[in-house]
Design an enzyme around this catalytic site. Structure first.
Site, PDB file in Angstrom:
ATOM      1  N   GLU A  81     -42.498 -64.660  41.488  1.00 15.04           N
ATOM      2  CA  GLU A  81     -43.251 -63.490  41.944  1.00 15.04           C
ATOM      3  C   GLU A  81     -42.534 -62.873  43.133  1.00 15.04           C
ATOM      4  OE1 GLU A  81     -47.979 -63.937  40.986  1.00 15.04           O
ATOM      5  OE2 GLU A  81     -47.275 -64.631  42.926  1.00 15.04           O
ATOM      6  N   CYS A  82     -42.196 -61.619  43.047  1.00 15.18           N
ATOM      7  CA  CYS A  82     -41.608 -60.842  44.142  1.00 15.18           C
ATOM      8  C   CYS A  82     -40.386 -61.562  44.718  1.00 15.18           C
ATOM      9  CB  CYS A  82     -42.665 -60.540  45.201  1.00 15.18           C
ATOM     10  SG  CYS A  82     -42.213 -59.168  46.277  1.00 15.18           S
ATOM     11  N   GLY A  83     -40.504 -62.207  45.875  1.00 17.53           N
ATOM     12  CA  GLY A  83     -39.359 -62.918  46.431  1.00 17.53           C
ATOM     13  C   GLY A  83     -38.838 -63.986  45.500  1.00 17.53           C
TER      14      GLY A  83
ATOM     15  N   THR B 114     -41.602 -60.997  38.160  1.00 12.26           N
ATOM     16  CA  THR B 114     -42.179 -59.679  38.406  1.00 12.26           C
ATOM     17  C   THR B 114     -42.397 -59.489  39.888  1.00 12.26           C
ATOM     18  OG1 THR B 114     -44.096 -58.262  37.985  1.00 12.26           O
ATOM     19  CG2 THR B 114     -44.497 -60.611  38.059  1.00 12.26           C
TER      20      THR B 114
END
Length: 437
Positions: free
Chosen positions: A329-331, A429
């Site tokens: 997720e993200c990072g 994502t």
């Protein structure tokens, strides 16, 4: 069922000092022997960790856009064994999105009205005096379902300044619970996603003790507690939660820390085993894991050590080769990609399980609620499962060659171009999960 009485600590806007006030109140009440349960309104990973440090109890997010009524009712039961609930608002009290989500528009006022918590407004009165009362009066009259219990005046410059500001509040009949002097030494340092994380403050406990001493000296804690209220709520029904796997290796360190406590609690309650490990310490995920989950965080601040974490990267590749799933997720998504370019323009090789290349040298903010309908699985979550959450990043995507993971829309139902990506059982994502839709 009568819930624990509570208050919403809110403000007209960000930057008024409400987090400092919240932390000081949590510790001051704790020091006085009052068991306080903290909550945070809206999507925020960072503030709840500070709440826990101040109160000694885990803090949970309450989000009226992303969370259905049943989830909100279940989460608020964490305060049932406490004597007082304090919830910290986000942004301005009435700030939300245009379209309602699961239970509301995401504003702190939504949560306060639903739970029956009166609001304590933290007002930054620097640069004004009696005029602050007009702001408070406007907030008090804006929404009949939201009751303003009173104000805490922050950044007061002098005794004369305090007298004038108090006089304005007295004129409009709004109680003043206390006045806090202007003290630059009590501000918490910030970076691009908000406050610097709690684990990065070696002196955090001393800072919170200073906040508590100031709040105990300047604020009428007894009057605050007497102002707390709650409404009767239905008994919370058990929530059916399907974890993404039964054995989840969860990255947890200064680079990967953004995961919501209610998600982990729900996964554990459903029988999942959470197996923490640290990529920054070059630790491999557990070989028994079905799924490796890399949460969001600040990989861009630790890109060099992550690029050098050979054991971690080799273990990820071995896990995938053995048929295991990986999600970021993200990072965490950035760390699964081909490369990450830091703010100085230096390119760092990442895990290479996805083709993603991101840059912090070319920064642009992406912020808002998200609804995602999967086009490919995440662990045992199969397409077309739907989830709600949020995005908050500054990284720019330079390359994203893999297939889209999901169809993503924002809070206005507009299509979001970035849909994440997947390659086999590896997915990622920029969308942070809050709840199943």
């Amino acid at each position: 069922m009568i819930a624990t009485p509570g208050l919403m600590i809110a403000a007209p806007a960000s930057g008024t000092g409400k987090t400092t006030v919240m932390l000081g109140l949590l510790r001051a009440f704790r020091d006085a022997g009052v068991t306080v349960q903290p909550f945070k309104s809206g999507p925020d990973y960072i503030d709840p960790a500070f709440h826990r440090a101040a109160s000694g109890r885990p803090s949970f997010n309450l989000d009226s856009w992303a969370m259905p009524d049943a989830l909100l009712d279940a989460l608020v039961t964490h305060g049932d064994d406490a004597a007082l609930v304090l919830a910290e608002g986000s942004m301005g009290l009435f700030d939300g999105v245009a379209r309602r989500g699961a239970s509301g528009n995401g504003a702190s006022a939504d949560v306060a009205a639903r739970m029956g918590w009166p609001v304590v407004l933290v007002l930054d009165v620097s640069g004004q005096a009696q005029s602050a009362a007009a702001t408070a009066l406007g907030f008090a009259r804006f929404a009949p379902a939201v009751r303003i219990a009173g104000v805490i005046l922050n950044r007061v410059a002098s005794p004369r300044h305090e007298r004038l500001a108090r006089a304005g509040m007295e004129q409009v009949g709004i109680p003043v619970f206390g006045c806090l002097p202007r003290r630059a030494d009590l501000r918490l340092p910030e970076r691009h996603l908000g406050l610097v994380q709690s684990i990065e403050h070696p002196d955090l406990d001393a800072r919170i003790a200073d906040y508590a001493a100031m709040l105990a000296a300047q604020v009428d804690l007894a009057a605050l507690r007497a102002a707390a209220e709650a409404v009767a709520r239905p008994a919370a029904s058990p929530r059916r939660v399907i974890p993404p796997a039964q054995r989840i290796a969860l990255a947890q360190d200064a680079a990967f820390s953004f995961v919501y406590p209610h998600l982990l609690d729900g996964w554990r309650a459903a029988g999942a085993q959470i197996l923490p490990f640290s990529p920054l310490a070059d630790e491999p995920p557990s070989p028994d894991a079905d799924l490796v989950w890399l949460p969001g965080g600040y990989p861009e601040l630790h890109a060099g050590p992550l690029a050098a974490a050979g054991r971690f990267r080799a273990a990820l590749h071995a896990h995938v080769a053995a048929g295991g799933a990986v999600h970021g997720e993200c990072g965490g998504y950035m760390a699964l990609g081909q490369a990450l370019i830091d703010q100085h323009g230096v390119r760092h090789a990442m895990a290479g399980l996805l083709g993603l290349v991101t840059s912090h040298a070319q920064r642009r903010m992406h912020l808002g609620y998200r609804r995602a309908t999967l086009a490919a699985p995440i662990g045992v979550w199969a397409a077309p499962a739907c989830f709600v959450g949020h995005e908050f990043r500054y990284a720019t995507i330079l390359e994203q060659p893999d297939a889209a993971l999901a169809a993503v829309t924002d809070a206005d139902d507009a299509t979001v171009a970035d849909a994440g990506s997947h390659r086999g059982r590896v997915s990622g994502t920029f969308f942070h999960l809050i709840a199943a839709a």
